[in-house]
Design an enzyme around this catalytic site. Structure first.
Site, PDB file in Angstrom:
ATOM      1  N   CYS A 113      18.492  69.934  55.080  1.00 59.66           N
ATOM      2  CA  CYS A 113      17.280  70.753  55.018  1.00 59.66           C
ATOM      3  C   CYS A 113      16.652  70.948  56.391  1.00 59.66           C
ATOM      4  O   CYS A 113      16.281  72.065  56.766  1.00 59.66           O
ATOM      5  CB  CYS A 113      16.242  70.101  54.104  1.00 59.66           C
ATOM      6  SG  CYS A 113      16.860  69.531  52.518  1.00 59.66           S
ATOM      7  N   ASP A 114      16.518  69.857  57.135  1.00 64.16           N
ATOM      8  CA  ASP A 114      15.688  69.874  58.341  1.00 64.16           C
ATOM      9  C   ASP A 114      16.462  69.856  59.655  1.00 64.16           C
ATOM     10  O   ASP A 114      15.870  70.034  60.718  1.00 64.16           O
ATOM     11  CB  ASP A 114      14.730  68.675  58.316  1.00 64.16           C
ATOM     12  CG  ASP A 114      13.784  68.716  57.126  1.00 64.16           C
ATOM     13  OD1 ASP A 114      13.487  69.838  56.671  1.00 64.16           O
ATOM     14  OD2 ASP A 114      13.364  67.646  56.655  1.00 64.16           O
ATOM     15  N   CYS A 118      16.460  64.449  54.738  1.00 66.18           N
ATOM     16  CA  CYS A 118      17.432  65.491  54.406  1.00 66.18           C
ATOM     17  C   CYS A 118      17.894  66.203  55.675  1.00 66.18           C
ATOM     18  O   CYS A 118      17.216  67.112  56.174  1.00 66.18           O
ATOM     19  CB  CYS A 118      16.827  66.489  53.416  1.00 66.18           C
ATOM     20  SG  CYS A 118      17.959  67.811  52.947  1.00 66.18           S
TER      21      CYS A 118
END
Length: 303
Positions: free
Chosen positions: A134-135, A131
């Site tokens: 997300c990261d 992701c």
């Protein structure tokens, strides 16, 4: 016994919950978490009503609408689905709880595919990610690699190009991304395209330090220093818990008719888990609405 159980908290599941609530159905939504795949997407430009919105923002609006109808929610994962002798259904969760329902909508979506190479599992969460949304911020100023050739991979490379120092984009054969994304990719001078390569191994001590790729047609091998590897090679349907009941295609998606029916009375499949030809948020939401209305009509006839 519930009239309807909805499995999944993505666009299809949440839309189904709203439509079921509007029909005053005795329904329950079961999901590990809200949002589904759009939570991994930073730029959405094709959802009607919004010129631009991020995935998390759009899903927050979906969730807000679900909550407004006070639909009961259980935060569990369904691991088994059975059809009972009387035509009703039993669902078993990962916590050992059982739920009974007259009808079921499977809206469990998909999960990222894995590379299945040495080092991937070992370094998941230690540099290997699925992701970028997300990261990605964790890799500001670092060198990363993105693996994949479709829209999700190219979009991940674009997102990471805005925070990372360098991005390697590893493509097995050729791109399958939309032209608009390719245009955005090609203006980035810190993205290095490596077309015709596959990943052989991810290497490091405590965290990812480098990864090894080789040519798909040739003998060249490259060892590149990176701190992060983002895997964007597609998705697998979350259909295992229903495989003994439903028909699956070659991609293990649930086969449905134009009304989201699975061929089993009272059982419907909506969104990316079914075998619809296109995977879009708006299509998943439409599927969810359709499935809820079909479930309502089914239950009504059983009364």
């Amino acid at each position: 016994m519930y009239e309807l159980l909805i499995i999944g908290g993505g666009p299809a599941g949440m839309t189904a919950a709203v439509y079921a609530a509007r029909k005053k159905m005795n329904a329950l939504l079961i999901t590990k978490e809200f949002g589904g795949q759009p939570m991994w997407t930073m730029e959405i430009e094709n959802y009607m009503g919004y010129q631009f919105i991020t995935g998390p923002e759009l899903m927050a609006k979906f969730e807000e609408q679900v909550q407004r109808f006070a639909t009961p929610i259980k935060y569990e994962e369904i691991v088994q689905l059975r059809r009972n002798d009387d035509g009703s259904f039993t669902l078993v969760s990962d916590e050992g709880n059982e739920y009974q329902a007259k009808s079921v909508i499977i809206a469990s979506g998909k999960r990222p595919r894995r590379l299945e190479v040495p080092g991937e599992e070992e370094f998941t969460g230690k540099g290997v990610s699925y992701c970028a949304t997300c990261d990605g911020p964790l890799f500001a100023g670092k060198t990363v690699a993105v693996i994949g050739s479709g829209n999700s991979a190219v979009q991940a490379a674009i997102e990471l190009g805005g925070v990372a120092d360098k991005v390697y984009l590893v493509v097995r054969k050729k791109y399958r991304a939309d032209a608009i994304l390719m245009d955005k990719l090609r203006v980035l001078d810190n993205v290095v395209e490596l077309v015709g390569y596959v990943v052989k191994e991810i290497v490091g001590e405590q965290v990812v330090e480098k990864f090894i790729i080789s040519q798909t047609e040739g003998n060249e091998t490259k060892e590149l220093a990176v701190q992060g590897v983002f895997v964007e090679i597609g998705l697998k349907p979350n259909s295992e818990f229903a495989e003994s009941l439903v028909n699956l295609n070659g991609e293990r998606e649930i086969a449905v008719d134009c009304a989201t029916g699975t061929g089993i009375p009272g059982l419907f499949a909506a969104g990316d888990v079914n075998d619809g030809p296109d995977k879009q948020i708006v299509i998943a939401a439409g599927d969810g609405a359709k499935a809820a209305l079909m479930a309502y009509n089914y239950v009504l006839r059983q009364a």
